[in-house]
Each structure stands twice: as structure tokens, then as C-alpha cells.
Scaffold this active site. Sequence first.
Site, PDB file in Angstrom:
ATOM      1  N   MET A  52       0.851  -1.198   0.000  1.00  0.00           N
ATOM      2  CA  MET A  52       0.000   0.000   0.000  1.00  0.00           C
ATOM      3  C   MET A  52       0.887   1.247   0.000  1.00  0.00           C
ATOM      4  SD  MET A  52      -2.686   1.289   2.947  1.00  0.00           S
ATOM      5  CE  MET A  52      -1.462   1.848   4.150  1.00  0.00           C
ATOM      6  N   ASN A  53       0.498   2.285  -0.775  1.00  0.00           N
ATOM      7  CA  ASN A  53       1.096   3.610  -0.529  1.00  0.00           C
ATOM      8  C   ASN A  53       0.001   4.661  -0.362  1.00  0.00           C
ATOM      9  OD1 ASN A  53       1.689   2.919  -3.553  1.00  0.00           O
ATOM     10  ND2 ASN A  53       1.926   5.113  -3.619  1.00  0.00           N
ATOM     11  N   ASP A  54       0.035   5.765  -1.046  1.00  0.00           N
ATOM     12  CA  ASP A  54      -0.787   6.945  -0.719  1.00  0.00           C
ATOM     13  C   ASP A  54      -2.262   6.669  -0.376  1.00  0.00           C
ATOM     14  OD1 ASP A  54       1.448   7.660  -2.108  1.00  0.00           O
ATOM     15  OD2 ASP A  54       0.435   8.882  -3.586  1.00  0.00           O
ATOM     16  N   TRP A  78       5.787  -2.221  -4.657  1.00  0.00           N
ATOM     17  CA  TRP A  78       4.989  -1.396  -5.575  1.00  0.00           C
ATOM     18  C   TRP A  78       4.887  -2.069  -6.940  1.00  0.00           C
ATOM     19  CZ3 TRP A  78       5.249   1.142 -10.194  1.00  0.00           C
ATOM     20  CH2 TRP A  78       4.343   2.182 -10.399  1.00  0.00           C
ATOM     21  N   PHE A 110      -3.303   5.574 -10.569  1.00  0.00           N
ATOM     22  CA  PHE A 110      -2.465   6.290  -9.611  1.00  0.00           C
ATOM     23  C   PHE A 110      -3.346   7.150  -8.688  1.00  0.00           C
ATOM     24  CE2 PHE A 110       2.199   6.543 -11.269  1.00  0.00           C
ATOM     25  CZ  PHE A 110       2.267   5.167 -11.307  1.00  0.00           C
ATOM     26  N   SER A 111      -2.680   7.999  -7.900  1.00  0.00           N
ATOM     27  CA  SER A 111      -3.395   8.740  -6.848  1.00  0.00           C
ATOM     28  C   SER A 111      -4.408   9.738  -7.388  1.00  0.00           C
ATOM     29  CB  SER A 111      -2.392   9.477  -5.961  1.00  0.00           C
ATOM     30  OG  SER A 111      -1.764   8.514  -5.151  1.00  0.00           O
ATOM     31  N   ARG A 184       0.123  14.401 -12.491  1.00  0.00           N
ATOM     32  CA  ARG A 184      -0.703  13.419 -11.765  1.00  0.00           C
ATOM     33  C   ARG A 184      -1.327  13.942 -10.468  1.00  0.00           C
ATOM     34  NH1 ARG A 184       4.648  11.417 -11.638  1.00  0.00           N
ATOM     35  NH2 ARG A 184       5.686  11.633  -9.621  1.00  0.00           N
ATOM     36  N   ASP A 185      -2.062  13.038  -9.833  1.00  0.00           N
ATOM     37  CA  ASP A 185      -2.603  13.181  -8.484  1.00  0.00           C
ATOM     38  C   ASP A 185      -3.659  14.286  -8.364  1.00  0.00           C
ATOM     39  OD1 ASP A 185      -0.634  11.289  -8.122  1.00  0.00           O
ATOM     40  OD2 ASP A 185       0.775  12.658  -7.135  1.00  0.00           O
ATOM     41  N   GLU A 236       4.132  16.278  -5.837  1.00  0.00           N
ATOM     42  CA  GLU A 236       3.094  15.248  -5.973  1.00  0.00           C
ATOM     43  C   GLU A 236       1.919  15.579  -5.041  1.00  0.00           C
ATOM     44  OE1 GLU A 236       5.605  11.264  -7.006  1.00  0.00           O
ATOM     45  OE2 GLU A 236       5.537  11.720  -4.887  1.00  0.00           O
ATOM     46  N   TRP A 324       9.558   7.007   0.536  1.00  0.00           N
ATOM     47  CA  TRP A 324      10.007   6.286  -0.662  1.00  0.00           C
ATOM     48  C   TRP A 324      11.452   5.820  -0.558  1.00  0.00           C
ATOM     49  CZ3 TRP A 324       6.961   3.781  -3.569  1.00  0.00           C
ATOM     50  CH2 TRP A 324       5.703   4.256  -3.894  1.00  0.00           C
TER      51      TRP A 324
HETATM   52  C1  FRU Z   1       3.185   9.518  -4.354  1.00  0.00           C
HETATM   53  C2  FRU Z   1       3.041   8.873  -5.718  1.00  0.00           C
HETATM   54  C3  FRU Z   1       2.047   9.646  -6.563  1.00  0.00           C
HETATM   55  C4  FRU Z   1       1.579   8.608  -7.530  1.00  0.00           C
HETATM   56  C5  FRU Z   1       1.554   7.362  -6.686  1.00  0.00           C
HETATM   57  C6  FRU Z   1       1.894   6.111  -7.431  1.00  0.00           C
HETATM   58  O1  FRU Z   1       3.659   8.649  -3.383  1.00  0.00           O
HETATM   59  O2  FRU Z   1       4.305   8.803  -6.348  1.00  0.00           O
HETATM   60  O3  FRU Z   1       2.595  10.789  -7.166  1.00  0.00           O
HETATM   61  O4  FRU Z   1       0.330   8.899  -8.073  1.00  0.00           O
HETATM   62  O5  FRU Z   1       2.490   7.571  -5.648  1.00  0.00           O
HETATM   63  O6  FRU Z   1       1.679   4.984  -6.644  1.00  0.00           O
END
Ligand code: FRU
Length: 538
Positions: A52-54, A78, A110-111, A184-185, A236, A324
Site C-alpha cells: 500500500m502507498n498513498d 509497488w 495512480f493517486s 498526476r494526483d 506530488e 520512498w
Molecule cells: C506519491 C506517488 C504519486 C503517484 C503514486 C503512485 O507517493 O508517487 O505521485 O500517483 O504515488 O503509486
Amino acid sequence: MKFRNLLLLSLFSSMLLLLSCQINRGKKKEIIAEYSEPYRPLIHFSPPSKWMNDPNGLVFFEGEYHLFYQYYPESMIWGPMHWGHAVSTDLVHWQHLPIALYPDSLGYIFSGSALVDYNNTSGLGKPDKPAMIAIFCYHSPVLEKAGKDTFQTQGMAYSLDKGRTWTKYAGNPIVPNPGLRDFRDPKVSWNAETNKWIMALAAGNCIQFYSSTDLKKWAFESEFGKNLGAHGGVWECPDLIKMAVNNSKKESKWVLLVSMNPGGPNGGSATQYFTGNFDGHHFMSDNEKTRWIDYGKDNYAGVTFSGIPENDGRCISIGWMSNWQYATSVPTKPWRSAMTFPRQLNLEKGRDEYNIISNPIDEIEQLRERKITLNPFIASGNIDLTKEVPFGLSPIEIIADFSLPQTGFANEFGFELTNSKGENIIVGYSNQTNKFKIDRLNSGKNDFSKDFSGIQYSGELKPEKIISMHIIIDLASIELFGQSGRVAMTDIFFPNEVFNCLRAYCKGGSVKCDRVTIYKLNNIWDSIINKQKSGIPE
Ligand code: FRU
């Protein structure tokens, strides 16, 4: 004959039932074990298994807080991103739901953010059923491999059943790529001044703003930040929020959160913020200084909830409790990463600036099971508090106020958690530098990354007579809210044996502990585990 058939049939079905009970029992055991592994957070959200991340798409709708998250269900590192999903009615206890969004021909998911389109501006809802809308970044591995720069675009999906099932919008992508590798995001919010939706988007070394009336067609408005703030890494996960100013009634300000990787104040990933004004088209910062939401190493990509009811009005954020630099190699199994405890963000007016104050949300009170209050004491050297905390150290909350005597005051003081292996984690305040610190130099396993071990320091504070610390300790993390939330620091750690001794420490002089309250906190997964034990489906 008939009777024999019936007998055989009932024998066969009993065998099937028995078999399915065995399988279920096996499954039950497996799930229960998932919440008791070494380093499994007991009061923080973590996925049952895998990477898991964001946090993504934080939104409140019809009594539920939704937490989506960057998730790779096939591995502990990831990979092709999905949106995992959980809901909560109190922001503290979480129920896992099936994966919400899967990668498709346009790319990985992605996010991004989520909102409720109450006025059906998108036309995707029904008169009595507003659509829940997710707006996210598509990352196309195909275009990336083909050497194109345009592999990130923005897409949309909607749900008419409280986020349980999702349909991707047929007109995706809704924002094509203008030729930027990092694009992104999207965080989308309603702008009441212009009656438009505003999308804040990370675009390399700045934030771009787009506007829309229907969530489908987007127009570029402006960009912000190329020459402001920290630029040690790519920007980000932005979040644009209008916040009331706490101590200045009727005043409100716009705040822009920007995560950045690398280049954080203590290395790696971190989130900075800007205060200022947003006129519906441009964001203008009122401050040149670089300011960080959290000075620890493990609070990244934090964003705030949409849709919090007006009578609540809080600005609530959740961050990813990792970095990260080492996220893919932390020694947890069979999952990786947890979220921070949800925090309430407030804006405070200082002499010539507005600052973010972060504190754990009040709902933490629900988890408090036992309370110990120590009599005020003077510390010079170490004072062992282990006996005062008969319920162990994880998870606990410590709320302490220290004051400095007229003369002979300490250089540094705080708390230290240790174990019989001599490992420790230290959280303290230096009266010489006016900084808080978290020291995890000797906190246990650290050979998985050269960037993990170390001491993190906050920015310099203005000298004060009383130093307050509000600390949340879980099995593998510590969150410090210093000076009533003016400083936040979040760090994870991996001791080879659970920390079981607590001491107050003081170096070079003395300090008065005016107040130390310690709460034992309840495991947030207990109710799920109990339900599983009694066979009630989650
Ligand atoms: C931030 C990020 C976002 C991206 C996502 C990919 O941690 O790098 O910018 O959308 O993670 O998993």
C-alpha cells in the site's frame, strides 16, 4: 431406491458442509493471524496483506468515511496500481472492502481524489442518487515503455452504490497529457466563489489548476510554485483547501498542500504547505518560507477529506506512514505500510504568518481504555516510569507538559522507550536548539536501508516556558504533536523485541514534569477479530 438416493444426497451434502466449515476455519485462522504479526499496527490502518502507498479519494458520504489507497494486490512491493478500499463510521475502526478500481487499457490507477456530485453536474447520478465520483491519474506503462512523455492522464469513475461498485467514465481521459512526464494526483473540490470544480494537479515542479462545470471538460487556469518552496524533488499529491482561521473569527485562508519526493527536511519524502489566497483561478502565496506539515520521515502524500458535513467543519487529513527511501524494504509481512492516525488540521494566525496546527482527531478518545496520571515531578537524569504503566507500551498515548525551572534548566528532555536488547526510540526537546527530535538510531532493525537509521529534527521554534508533547505510540510507529500541534513528527521503527520500558529523561540540568497522562489504547481491529472468531461475516 428413492430413499437410498435421498440418503446418499444428504450424506454428500453433509460432507460438503463439513468441508466448507474446514475451509472457513482455515480461512478464519488465516485472517485472525493477519492482525497479530510482528509490527502490525494496532491503532493505524494497514491493508490485510500486500503493498500500500498513498491514501486516495478520502471522502465522507452518508455516514461513512471512505479511505481508498494505492494498492498492489499481487506483491509486497509497488507494482501496477489499483485503488484498495476501506470504510469507517468513526475514522478509527475500518472495514476492508473489495478493490474499488482496477488498471485498464489506459493504465494503472495512480493517486487522486473522490467527491460527491450532489447537484449532478456530471449527469452521472440519478435524481435521488448523487454519484460518488473518483478522479485519478492514469499511468500508462505501454506509453512509458514506448518512450513517450505523455503516459500520465487524468480519468474518472463513478459509483451509485456508496462506493461499492465503480464504472469508469466512457470519455476517459478527461484531462489529456500536455507533454509532461510528471502530471498526476488530481485533487478536485467545489469552488463556491466561481461555481466551478477546481482540480489541483501535480505537474513536475509546480501545481497546475484546472476548472470545470461538469467534471468532464476541464480548462487550464494557472500554475503555481515553480520559484517558491522546496524543490528537492518532484511535486506530488496536491490539496487545495479553504480553512477558517482558528483564532481570528470570520477570517479564512487558502492552503495548498504539496508533497515532494525526495528533498524532505530530514531526507526523502515529505509534505510542504503554502498559505495564501485562491481567487478561483490563481493561487497566491502569502509567505516565502518553506514550511512542512510533518518533520518526521514517515508522513507522506497526506490529503484531506472531502464532503465533511458543515456542522462538523473539520479539516481531516491522513498520510502514508512511510518514505520512498525505504518503503519497499521495511521488514513487515505479509503487508507493507500503514496510514498515519487521522489528524485534524487547523490554521493559526501568528504575528506575521498563518501556520498549520496538526493534532490527532478527537475520536482517539474512543480508544482510551485506561488512564494513568502521574503526580508532577522534577526530573534530572532518567526516571523510570515502566511500573507506572502496567498495561505495556503499545499502543499508548502520552500527554505531557514540561516547564523549565528558573535556573539550572535542562539542555534536553523527553521520553525514551527501550527493550531488554538495549534498543530504543527517543522523543525529546532540546532547549538549546529549540527543536523537537525523534531519534531512531538504535531502534532495532535498520539494515534494510542506509537511509532509515538516524535522528530527525523539527524546525526551530520560538523559545517557550512550557513545552507540551502529545505522543501516540503503536507497535512500530511514533507520532509526536509538540506545542499543541505546532510541530508534528512521525517515524516508524522495527525493534527486535517490543519496547517494554518507558523513562522520562533529562540531560544537563532539570525539568519539571507538570503533567504526564498516559492512556492505554484499544486495538482497533478487535471488533473485526471478535466478529471473525464468532463467525459473523465482516
Ligand atoms: C506519491 C506517488 C504519486 C503517484 C503514486 C503512485 O507517493 O508517487 O505521485 O500517483 O504515488 O503509486
